[in-house]
Design a protein around this motif. Structure first.
Motif, PDB file in Angstrom:
ATOM      1  N   UNK A  36       0.849  -1.189   0.000  1.00  0.00           N
ATOM      2  CA  UNK A  36       0.000   0.000   0.000  1.00  0.00           C
ATOM      3  C   UNK A  36       0.884   1.238   0.000  1.00  0.00           C
ATOM      4  N   UNK A  37       0.503   2.207  -0.831  1.00  0.00           N
ATOM      5  CA  UNK A  37       1.272   3.435  -0.988  1.00  0.00           C
ATOM      6  C   UNK A  37       0.331   4.619  -1.117  1.00  0.00           C
ATOM      7  N   UNK A  38       0.802   5.776  -0.637  1.00  0.00           N
ATOM      8  CA  UNK A  38       0.051   7.019  -0.794  1.00  0.00           C
ATOM      9  C   UNK A  38       0.304   7.606  -2.166  1.00  0.00           C
ATOM     10  N   UNK A  39      -0.683   8.281  -2.670  1.00  0.00           N
ATOM     11  CA  UNK A  39      -0.574   8.945  -3.959  1.00  0.00           C
ATOM     12  C   UNK A  39       0.475  10.055  -3.929  1.00  0.00           C
ATOM     13  N   UNK A  40       0.804  10.536  -2.744  1.00  0.00           N
ATOM     14  CA  UNK A  40       1.735  11.658  -2.618  1.00  0.00           C
ATOM     15  C   UNK A  40       3.190  11.267  -2.887  1.00  0.00           C
ATOM     16  N   UNK A  41       3.480   9.980  -2.965  1.00  0.00           N
ATOM     17  CA  UNK A  41       4.863   9.569  -3.213  1.00  0.00           C
ATOM     18  C   UNK A  41       5.289   9.966  -4.620  1.00  0.00           C
ATOM     19  N   UNK A  42       6.451  10.601  -4.745  1.00  0.00           N
ATOM     20  CA  UNK A  42       6.889  11.017  -6.081  1.00  0.00           C
ATOM     21  C   UNK A  42       7.192   9.804  -6.958  1.00  0.00           C
ATOM     22  N   UNK A  43       6.692   9.838  -8.159  1.00  0.00           N
ATOM     23  CA  UNK A  43       6.964   8.771  -9.115  1.00  0.00           C
ATOM     24  C   UNK A  43       6.071   7.556  -9.002  1.00  0.00           C
ATOM     25  N   UNK A  44       5.160   7.535  -8.049  1.00  0.00           N
ATOM     26  CA  UNK A  44       4.333   6.342  -7.858  1.00  0.00           C
ATOM     27  C   UNK A  44       3.446   6.077  -9.068  1.00  0.00           C
ATOM     28  N   UNK A  45       2.825   7.107  -9.582  1.00  0.00           N
ATOM     29  CA  UNK A  45       1.925   6.906 -10.729  1.00  0.00           C
ATOM     30  C   UNK A  45       2.673   6.362 -11.943  1.00  0.00           C
ATOM     31  N   UNK A  83      -2.916  -5.770  17.876  1.00  0.00           N
ATOM     32  CA  UNK A  83      -3.229  -4.519  18.570  1.00  0.00           C
ATOM     33  C   UNK A  83      -2.198  -4.243  19.668  1.00  0.00           C
ATOM     34  N   UNK A  84      -1.820  -5.280  20.379  1.00  0.00           N
ATOM     35  CA  UNK A  84      -0.858  -5.126  21.478  1.00  0.00           C
ATOM     36  C   UNK A  84       0.483  -4.615  20.960  1.00  0.00           C
ATOM     37  N   UNK A  85       0.955  -5.186  19.852  1.00  0.00           N
ATOM     38  CA  UNK A  85       2.235  -4.761  19.278  1.00  0.00           C
ATOM     39  C   UNK A  85       2.162  -3.310  18.816  1.00  0.00           C
ATOM     40  N   UNK A  86       1.047  -2.935  18.204  1.00  0.00           N
ATOM     41  CA  UNK A  86       0.870  -1.560  17.729  1.00  0.00           C
ATOM     42  C   UNK A  86       0.878  -0.589  18.908  1.00  0.00           C
ATOM     43  N   UNK A  87       0.225  -0.964  20.006  1.00  0.00           N
ATOM     44  CA  UNK A  87       0.209  -0.106  21.198  1.00  0.00           C
ATOM     45  C   UNK A  87       1.607   0.072  21.770  1.00  0.00           C
ATOM     46  N   UNK A  88       2.355  -1.024  21.874  1.00  0.00           N
ATOM     47  CA  UNK A  88       3.678  -0.970  22.493  1.00  0.00           C
ATOM     48  C   UNK A  88       4.713  -0.259  21.627  1.00  0.00           C
ATOM     49  N   UNK A  89       4.691  -0.501  20.322  1.00  0.00           N
ATOM     50  CA  UNK A  89       5.768  -0.017  19.464  1.00  0.00           C
ATOM     51  C   UNK A  89       5.450   1.254  18.684  1.00  0.00           C
ATOM     52  N   UNK A 100      -6.621   4.135  10.248  1.00  0.00           N
ATOM     53  CA  UNK A 100      -7.125   5.505  10.107  1.00  0.00           C
ATOM     54  C   UNK A 100      -5.995   6.470   9.755  1.00  0.00           C
ATOM     55  N   UNK A 101      -4.866   6.343  10.441  1.00  0.00           N
ATOM     56  CA  UNK A 101      -3.727   7.232  10.179  1.00  0.00           C
ATOM     57  C   UNK A 101      -3.091   6.953   8.817  1.00  0.00           C
ATOM     58  N   UNK A 102      -3.114   5.707   8.385  1.00  0.00           N
ATOM     59  CA  UNK A 102      -2.580   5.384   7.059  1.00  0.00           C
ATOM     60  C   UNK A 102      -3.447   5.993   5.962  1.00  0.00           C
ATOM     61  N   UNK A 103      -4.754   5.891   6.106  1.00  0.00           N
ATOM     62  CA  UNK A 103      -5.664   6.434   5.095  1.00  0.00           C
ATOM     63  C   UNK A 103      -5.598   7.957   5.064  1.00  0.00           C
ATOM     64  N   UNK A 104      -5.468   8.575   6.235  1.00  0.00           N
ATOM     65  CA  UNK A 104      -5.425  10.039   6.283  1.00  0.00           C
ATOM     66  C   UNK A 104      -4.090  10.603   5.801  1.00  0.00           C
ATOM     67  N   UNK A 105      -3.063   9.776   5.747  1.00  0.00           N
ATOM     68  CA  UNK A 105      -1.765  10.235   5.258  1.00  0.00           C
ATOM     69  C   UNK A 105      -0.795  10.634   6.349  1.00  0.00           C
ATOM     70  N   UNK A 106      -1.175  10.461   7.609  1.00  0.00           N
ATOM     71  CA  UNK A 106      -0.274  10.811   8.708  1.00  0.00           C
ATOM     72  C   UNK A 106       0.890   9.833   8.815  1.00  0.00           C
ATOM     73  N   UNK A 107       0.654   8.574   8.459  1.00  0.00           N
ATOM     74  CA  UNK A 107       1.700   7.554   8.460  1.00  0.00           C
ATOM     75  C   UNK A 107       1.801   6.942   7.072  1.00  0.00           C
ATOM     76  N   UNK A 112       7.095   2.107   8.051  1.00  0.00           N
ATOM     77  CA  UNK A 112       7.029   1.379   9.318  1.00  0.00           C
ATOM     78  C   UNK A 112       7.986   0.193   9.327  1.00  0.00           C
ATOM     79  N   UNK A 113       8.655  -0.036   8.210  1.00  0.00           N
ATOM     80  CA  UNK A 113       9.630  -1.122   8.128  1.00  0.00           C
ATOM     81  C   UNK A 113      10.760  -0.913   9.141  1.00  0.00           C
ATOM     82  N   UNK A 114      11.079   0.333   9.423  1.00  0.00           N
ATOM     83  CA  UNK A 114      12.121   0.642  10.407  1.00  0.00           C
ATOM     84  C   UNK A 114      11.742   0.154  11.804  1.00  0.00           C
ATOM     85  N   UNK A 115      10.449   0.095  12.076  1.00  0.00           N
ATOM     86  CA  UNK A 115       9.968  -0.351  13.391  1.00  0.00           C
ATOM     87  C   UNK A 115       9.770  -1.863  13.456  1.00  0.00           C
TER      88      UNK A 115
END
Length: 159
Positions: A36-45, A83-89, A100-107, A112-115
């Motif tokens: 999954x990728x945001x449309x805002x990424x340069x070159x994605x289209x 859910x537990x892993x997401x809360x902790x990390x 929700x944050x992925x769809x809105x573009x905040x993340x 998240x591969x770094x995490x």
């Protein structure tokens, strides 16, 4: 700013080198993997246009994304994303807030591969099979290329 789900439909045999490189960059290295990728990424289209004869893509909805994360999301060690892993990390309340944050573009999911989150999803072949040809474009009555919100139905069939 839409969030695109990209699914590799065709296999690895006889793939031209430039398309293979683009699929590699999109992290679509096997058949039936999704990213999954945001449309805002340069070159994605341009990348999607390059590989549209090997993939299908469209705008993913938040509820489908949450289900995809819940059923097919993985962390390092091939453990499920919970859910537990997401809360902790990540400091979020759960997979619902992450979606929700992925769809809105905040993340951005691929960042998240770094995490420790794997930046792709391994899917099953669609239940009931493909109804059309995997060698033709969606607009021409096939399965490949841009399919808009119809990607959500396909993802649900592949979970």
């Amino acid at each position: 700013m839409p969030l695109y789900a990209v699914i590799r439909i065709r296999g690895t045999v006889d793939v031209p080198p430039d398309i293979d490189k683009t699929l590699y960059l999109l992290r679509l290295r096997r058949r039936y993997t999704a990213s999954i990728y945001h449309d805002s990424l340069p070159g994605l289209r341009d990348m999607l246009r390059t590989v549209e004869a090997w993939t299908t893509y469209g705008e993913i909805e938040e509820r489908v994304l949450e289900e995809l994360l819940r059923k097919r999301g993985r962390i390092v060690g091939d453990k499920p994303l919970t859910d537990k892993w997401v809360e902790e990390n990540l400091g979020l309340s759960g997979l619902g807030e992450l979606a929700e944050k992925l769809v809105s573009g905040e993340l951005h999911y691929h960042r998240l591969e770094e995490k420790g989150v794997k930046p792709f999803f391994r899917l099953h072949p669609p239940r009931g099979g493909f109804k059309k040809s995997i060698k033709r474009m969606f607009r021409d009555g096939g399965e490949l290329g841009y399919r808009g919100s119809a990607i959500n139905e396909l993802i649900l069939k592949m979970l």
